[in-house]
Motif scaffolding. Structure first.
Motif, mmCIF file in Angstrom:
data_model
loop_
_atom_site.group_PDB
_atom_site.id
_atom_site.type_symbol
_atom_site.label_atom_id
_atom_site.label_comp_id
_atom_site.label_asym_id
_atom_site.label_seq_id
_atom_site.Cartn_x
_atom_site.Cartn_y
_atom_site.Cartn_z
ATOM 1 N N GLU A 8 0.730 -1.330 -0.107
ATOM 2 C CA GLU A 8 -0.246 0.022 0.063
ATOM 3 C C GLU A 8 0.896 1.243 -0.073
ATOM 4 O O GLU A 8 0.565 2.097 -0.717
ATOM 5 N N PHE A 9 2.055 1.192 0.780
ATOM 6 C CA PHE A 9 2.892 2.507 0.828
ATOM 7 C C PHE A 9 3.540 2.610 -0.579
ATOM 8 O O PHE A 9 3.597 3.746 -1.082
ATOM 9 N N LEU A 10 4.020 1.589 -1.173
ATOM 10 C CA LEU A 10 4.586 1.609 -2.474
ATOM 11 C C LEU A 10 3.374 2.243 -3.536
ATOM 12 O O LEU A 10 3.944 3.007 -4.480
ATOM 13 N N ASP A 11 2.296 1.685 -3.392
ATOM 14 C CA ASP A 11 1.203 2.121 -4.290
ATOM 15 C C ASP A 11 0.934 3.547 -4.067
ATOM 16 O O ASP A 11 0.814 4.312 -5.242
ATOM 17 N N GLU A 12 0.777 4.014 -3.013
ATOM 18 C CA GLU A 12 0.791 5.592 -2.792
ATOM 19 C C GLU A 12 1.959 6.460 -3.077
ATOM 20 O O GLU A 12 1.850 7.409 -3.671
ATOM 21 N N LEU A 13 3.016 5.606 -2.945
ATOM 22 C CA LEU A 13 4.261 6.342 -3.533
ATOM 23 C C LEU A 13 4.098 6.678 -4.833
ATOM 24 O O LEU A 13 4.616 7.723 -5.341
ATOM 25 N N ARG A 14 3.752 5.736 -5.637
ATOM 26 C CA ARG A 14 3.688 5.932 -7.059
ATOM 27 C C ARG A 14 2.625 6.866 -7.345
ATOM 28 O O ARG A 14 3.095 7.754 -8.506
ATOM 29 N N GLN A 15 1.699 7.094 -6.605
ATOM 30 C CA GLN A 15 0.931 8.329 -7.118
ATOM 31 C C GLN A 15 1.474 9.612 -6.483
ATOM 32 O O GLN A 15 1.023 10.751 -6.832
ATOM 33 N N ASN A 16 2.253 9.618 -5.532
ATOM 34 C CA ASN A 16 2.784 10.728 -4.897
ATOM 35 C C ASN A 16 4.080 10.781 -4.675
ATOM 36 O O ASN A 16 4.953 10.996 -3.413
ATOM 37 N N ASN A 17 4.978 10.862 -5.854
ATOM 38 C CA ASN A 17 6.318 10.633 -5.991
ATOM 39 C C ASN A 17 7.106 11.860 -6.113
ATOM 40 O O ASN A 17 7.673 12.543 -6.752
ATOM 41 N N TYR A 18 7.073 12.497 -4.673
ATOM 42 C CA TYR A 18 7.781 13.821 -4.656
ATOM 43 C C TYR A 18 8.194 13.984 -3.208
ATOM 44 O O TYR A 18 7.762 13.156 -2.256
ATOM 45 N N ARG A 19 9.270 14.603 -3.035
ATOM 46 C CA ARG A 19 10.128 14.804 -1.665
ATOM 47 C C ARG A 19 9.280 15.079 -0.409
ATOM 48 O O ARG A 19 9.271 14.343 0.549
ATOM 49 N N THR A 20 8.655 15.968 -0.752
ATOM 50 C CA THR A 20 7.363 16.703 0.534
ATOM 51 C C THR A 20 6.703 15.191 0.887
ATOM 52 O O THR A 20 6.770 15.112 2.265
ATOM 53 N N TRP A 21 5.974 14.570 0.161
ATOM 54 C CA TRP A 21 5.012 13.519 0.638
ATOM 55 C C TRP A 21 5.913 12.595 1.174
ATOM 56 O O TRP A 21 5.546 11.830 2.271
ATOM 57 N N PHE A 22 7.105 11.985 0.679
ATOM 58 C CA PHE A 22 7.849 11.018 1.182
ATOM 59 C C PHE A 22 8.306 11.422 2.790
ATOM 60 O O PHE A 22 8.332 10.399 3.448
ATOM 61 N N HIS A 23 8.748 12.524 2.863
ATOM 62 C CA HIS A 23 9.260 12.919 4.156
ATOM 63 C C HIS A 23 8.084 12.948 5.072
ATOM 64 O O HIS A 23 8.137 12.575 6.189
ATOM 65 N N GLU A 24 6.676 13.466 4.674
ATOM 66 C CA GLU A 24 5.570 13.344 5.613
ATOM 67 C C GLU A 24 5.368 11.510 5.972
ATOM 68 O O GLU A 24 4.679 11.543 7.117
ATOM 69 N N GLN A 25 5.689 11.038 5.070
ATOM 70 C CA GLN A 25 5.406 9.387 5.358
ATOM 71 C C GLN A 25 6.616 8.539 5.838
ATOM 72 O O GLN A 25 6.517 7.353 5.387
#
Length: 222
Positions: A8-25
């Protein structure tokens, strides 16, 4: 096994592949990474049941970084959307050695074995072995379980139009001598990753691939 939350994390990362989202998650990423490392330990335990030489490398040395190197790429997305696990006695630093590989991806799950884009000296050694030990190589690829579960060598990478210099163009191994990578892979449903018997099933497939794995390593050792 891989937890559904990791996919689920990887799937959401595919849809939100930018640094701000990644750092929040980031906490979710660390949980997913921990899960993959634990599954890697399971895989090594299962592989050691049929190949003691594999040993038990530190799983952290087997996992590729999730951050992408975008310096020379047109694709500037900062993160990979999968976990890549290399299974070899020396982890992902296997270099000229064959390895097993698992692609943990909710959209592209596969298991692989071989040597990807080897350096020229290694590539030449493999080609010589394929040419000189053709009957042995052909027998490995012709085994029923190998054909049914794995298939033929992958040809997605660059393939030469002609047999390389130094080899007989009429060699029975000609089509394999044109390869620039020597690996096989088998696509599987991502559901397999989350099954309790995932490590056992992966090891079953790797055991089928083992003669190919051993052939490549013997070719490189000379």
């Amino acid at each position: 096994m891989i937890k559904p939350s990791t996919l689920e994390f990887l799937d959401e990362l595919r849809q939100n592949n930018y640094r701000t989202w990644f750092h929040e998650q980031h906490d979710r990423y660390e949980e997913a990474r921990k899960n993959v490392l634990e599954t890697t330990e399971e895989l090594f335990r299962e592989i050691n049941k049929f190949d003691k030489k594999m040993g038990f490398p530190d799983p952290k040395t087997c996992l590729f970084r999730i951050a992408r190197d975008t310096r020379f790429s047109r694709d500037k997305e900062p993160y990979k959307t999968h976990f890549g696990v290399v299974l070899s006695p020396v982890g992902k630093t296997c270099g000229s050695q064959a390895c097993y590989y698992v692609n943990v991806d909710p959209c592209d799950c596969y298991l692989s074995c071989g040597i990807y884009m080897p350096e020229p000296a290694v590539l030449s050694a493999i080609r010589r072995a394929v040419d000189q030990r053709w009957d042995e190589f052909k027998a490995i690829l012709s085994k029923k379980a190998f054909r049914e579960e794995v298939g033929d060598l992958c040809r997605e990478e660059k393939v030469l139009k002609r047999v390389p210099a130094g080899f007989d163009k009429n060699s029975p191994a000609a089509e394999y001598l044109k390869l620039t990578s020597y690996y096989v892979y088998t696509q599987r449903s991502p559901d397999l990753l989350c099954r309790e018997d995932f490590a056992q099933e992966a090891a079953r497939l790797f055991r089928i691939m083992r003669p190919f794995y051993d052939f490549l390593n013997s070719a490189v050792r000379g």
